[in-house]
Write a protein that holds these residues in place. Sequence first.
Motif, mmCIF file in Angstrom:
data_model
loop_
_atom_site.group_PDB
_atom_site.id
_atom_site.type_symbol
_atom_site.label_atom_id
_atom_site.label_comp_id
_atom_site.label_asym_id
_atom_site.label_seq_id
_atom_site.Cartn_x
_atom_site.Cartn_y
_atom_site.Cartn_z
ATOM 1 N N ALA A 71 56.948 27.477 38.324
ATOM 2 C CA ALA A 71 55.793 27.677 37.434
ATOM 3 C C ALA A 71 56.068 28.626 36.278
ATOM 4 O O ALA A 71 55.174 29.357 35.854
ATOM 5 C CB ALA A 71 54.571 28.134 38.225
ATOM 6 N N SER A 72 57.297 28.590 35.733
ATOM 7 C CA SER A 72 57.507 29.370 34.514
ATOM 8 C C SER A 72 57.883 28.480 33.323
ATOM 9 O O SER A 72 57.990 28.965 32.199
ATOM 10 C CB SER A 72 58.569 30.466 34.717
ATOM 11 O OG SER A 72 59.787 29.889 35.091
ATOM 12 N N SER A 73 58.037 27.177 33.553
ATOM 13 C CA SER A 73 58.439 26.283 32.472
ATOM 14 C C SER A 73 57.827 24.911 32.743
ATOM 15 O O SER A 73 58.052 24.340 33.798
ATOM 16 C CB SER A 73 59.972 26.212 32.436
ATOM 17 O OG SER A 73 60.404 25.350 31.422
ATOM 18 N N PHE A 74 57.064 24.394 31.772
ATOM 19 C CA PHE A 74 56.259 23.202 32.081
ATOM 20 C C PHE A 74 56.649 21.964 31.285
ATOM 21 O O PHE A 74 55.954 20.949 31.341
ATOM 22 C CB PHE A 74 54.777 23.521 31.827
ATOM 23 C CG PHE A 74 54.280 24.632 32.703
ATOM 24 C CD1 PHE A 74 54.255 25.934 32.235
ATOM 25 C CD2 PHE A 74 53.881 24.379 34.000
ATOM 26 C CE1 PHE A 74 53.824 26.973 33.050
ATOM 27 C CE2 PHE A 74 53.452 25.407 34.825
ATOM 28 C CZ PHE A 74 53.418 26.703 34.348
ATOM 29 N N GLU A 75 57.741 22.044 30.558
ATOM 30 C CA GLU A 75 58.111 20.907 29.714
ATOM 31 C C GLU A 75 58.373 19.642 30.515
ATOM 32 O O GLU A 75 57.980 18.548 30.118
ATOM 33 C CB GLU A 75 59.343 21.238 28.860
ATOM 34 C CG GLU A 75 59.021 22.013 27.600
ATOM 35 C CD GLU A 75 58.958 23.481 27.853
ATOM 36 O OE1 GLU A 75 59.419 23.910 28.915
ATOM 37 O OE2 GLU A 75 58.436 24.210 26.997
ATOM 38 N N THR A 76 59.066 19.766 31.643
ATOM 39 C CA THR A 76 59.358 18.566 32.443
ATOM 40 C C THR A 76 58.060 17.883 32.860
ATOM 41 O O THR A 76 57.936 16.654 32.789
ATOM 42 C CB THR A 76 60.175 18.940 33.694
ATOM 43 O OG1 THR A 76 61.375 19.598 33.288
ATOM 44 C CG2 THR A 76 60.520 17.707 34.511
#
Lengths: 649, 303
Positions: A345-350
């Motif tokens: 939950a620190s990167s949501f691009e995928t």
Amino acid sequence: MKANLRTIRRELRQALEQSPEPQPSFDFTIGWSQGYDELLARRFLEETDIAQLVERSLETGRVLLCGRGGGGKTVILRRLARRIDKKHLLVVLVDLGRWRAPNYEDWEKCGEEPLKRLGFLLEEFATPHITPDNWDCIPANTLKLFLVDGLNEVSRRIGHEIIDTLDEFVQYSPHTSVIISDRLVRRELRDPKRWRFAFVEPLPQPQIEKHLIAKFHETVRFEQLQGLLSTPYFLDSVLRHAYADFRTYFQDTAHLADEELQRAGLAAFTAYNDDGTRTFALAPFKAIAGDAIIVKLRDAGALIVADSVAYFAHHLQHDYLASVYVVANPDKWSHDIFDVVSFRASSFETLAFALEHLDTTETADRFIRSLYDWSPYGAAYAVAEGHYRRAARFSQAMEVVMLAMNAERRWDLIRASARRAMDALRVNPTEYARQFLELKSLAELIQFVRQIELDASWFNEWKDLFTHGGDEEPTYAEIDRIKDTDSIIGWTVANVLRRVRLTRNHQEMLRAFLRDSEKTVRWRIVHVLGACPSRENAEILFNAFDSDPYDWVRYGATRSLVEMAARADQEVREFVVLGLQDRTERLLADEKVLREFEDAIFVRVEKAPQGWTSLIAPVIEKLAESAKSFRQRGHWVRLVFRLKEDYGA
Amino acid sequence: MPQLLTDMTSKVPTGRLGFAEIAIVTIIEEEFEALRETFELETNVPHTHYYVSQLTGSREYEHVLCKAPERGNHHAQQAVGELIEDFRPHFILLVGIAGGIEGRDGVALGDVIVANLIEYSESRKRVAGQDLERRIPIDPPSTHLRDTIVDPARRDGSWTELIRLAPPRGVEPKVVIGPIVAGEKIWGDLNNAEQVALLQRYDNAVAVDMESFGVGLAVHMARQYSDYNPQYLVFRGISDLVNAEANDKTRQLWKRYAASTAAAFSRAVGHRLLDMSKVVNVNWRQRFLKRIRSTIIKWWWGK
């Protein structure tokens, strides 16, 4: 050996020459905010050019440069490194994009020693290559500026420790400053007043049009990409290839057939799963993708191979491929897969890419339901990203439901939950999000939702549930719906049950469900019980905390126990606090649960019972007894200090 | 050009808010008021918690004063860390009150203890029925300053003229140099088993406090670079005797006076430190100019 500034500068210059800035170059605007609240809401005190990043870092020593994926943060830092040509200023670039899975273990081996940690960062990721032992040879009158790129490339906990290390280094090392690039996620900072918060703003329309006209002599055929092209990465892609979507890129430039794209997707996901980093071991990737795909990706310039490791030229390429796997495996949509592709939950691009490529509204809505089950905030962030790409197919009804459920948490007793809910609403660009932010109370929210008319029967069913009046007792049938396999319905019921009057029989029913329900339902139930303070419910929560096999249930039980302590009468309150004191070892054994405890003890100030600090302090003191070092103990000391600041001694 | 960059072209290490020769840290309000009055540091540096005698355009100060947000070694470490970052002081003084240990070196109420050693009592390992000490490296208070500045000031005796308050009863405060034990508790129960054990373990300590260790640790962490070498001293006015009756009552009665005796002695020491610095700074500037000249010459030849 005495460090030679000229040699050091030359090393940096040569490294920068090897990775020239993409052309044409873009003009970036930086928005400056007072703190995370304003940053997430895009409320800027002023807007400047990038040169101010250096000026302001010298003032306080610390700048957080936040932005979206592909937003230009890396380009900006490298441009600064090229342009800073002052006699008394030394620049060091630290590229955390090179972080690999074994580096987590290396980091742990450094222990808590700040110099060891710093030495590790410099030796592994810095250009020029400089180590603490020759650091001291840099003349005193030289300003030292660290440009640290990609804090989001490492796990959340390590990211926090890196910030701490740099924070302390800047404090004790004369004339040292740092600029750290990160996603737009809230970080814990020891002293937020010493940081400057900067945001890379999207490219403005006139600049986009200028570049399109210069290249293509027109802008019409790119009109549907308008929102996307405000992200520098995608504008650059259009200018180079005349397209901005990754599917076209991998098909036309990397020449991957459909089946190859799927295999590359599996390999990309597996790399994230196994290594948890953007730089990954090549052999397992090759074993899945095959030699032919490797060659194609390398020839296209997408995959960079360095000995036994590899990484993508831009992490968005890796994210896209991982999303191909996610889209192709709907039966796997669950906490595990979402944790992997989002770096917990620190990167949501995928997730945003996946949302964009789901081909029906129904599937997109189902995806959002799965995301919501994993994390309400994660779902909100993915949906917000989907807006920027303007291609996501979820229904407005689904979005309104997700926003409303996040909005309800604005009035949560626990401040961290309320803050996360506000953050989730702030990143969403829709009018509904703005209106949800302006509502003044839960009653207003319910009234507002009641008036929303959308053309979806399931929405009306949900609306009836959500707007359940606080004075009405729920029926047994309604309570039973907490077990609903539809996560939106199940969680809506859980949240409604927290705000209505539950009789002893209702609570007994919920406790009975706990005995033989599946794990997500058990999580929902412990969430409800936190709002029903009683000795019986506290004992049930302690049982769940002690022995439930599912970590999210233990997490939820922790939160609910603290909440109960804040809501209950003195007898139950003391029972809960003593119980927590007896369980400090278990708290310490589970990082997620411990972090939740540390968040949960900060309840709304106006709702905190008298003497809240002195009630909770003994639990923290017990936790502090286990501290193995002065530094670890300091963490607990600061926690108690924060409690005193907020609630009095 | 930001201030720091301008500063750097002409100065030895400065902090983000300027430079201070002497930084003074206090903990409780009575200490802060005593220091503010004694050193005449009435001007607040805007938007900060620092006090100086007056604001200057050059942002150079002889003294800067601050108060840690709370008791305890962690808060003291944080306060000193911030002082170091903001002012890069040459000298750091921790000035305040402490509990004396009756029967050690004639320590009495109102006396000023100058620490020659700091012991941290909280770092222990309890295993197999044993209670073992675990040391954490910190800088000790400056021996050089103690010998060249503190001891002469002590012998001079005129520092007592700087005491601004009358004592609760007639005393002749003196300066005692000795070890201080720093912990995380306020001691004051002569029958408490833990306190008794503490005083036995540190049988030559003359006082106990809660902040000296944090200060020593911060200075230790800052002194990693050859171009910055801060030194610190600890001055504690004795407000109570931890192994005497009615300790708490005594502290309430004596704490303001003890704070003022510590402030007075630190003021006397401060005068001498400034005199010494004037000589040292001239040497710093000479060395700095020499280095600049040599850099320019090398650059010129490199062309």
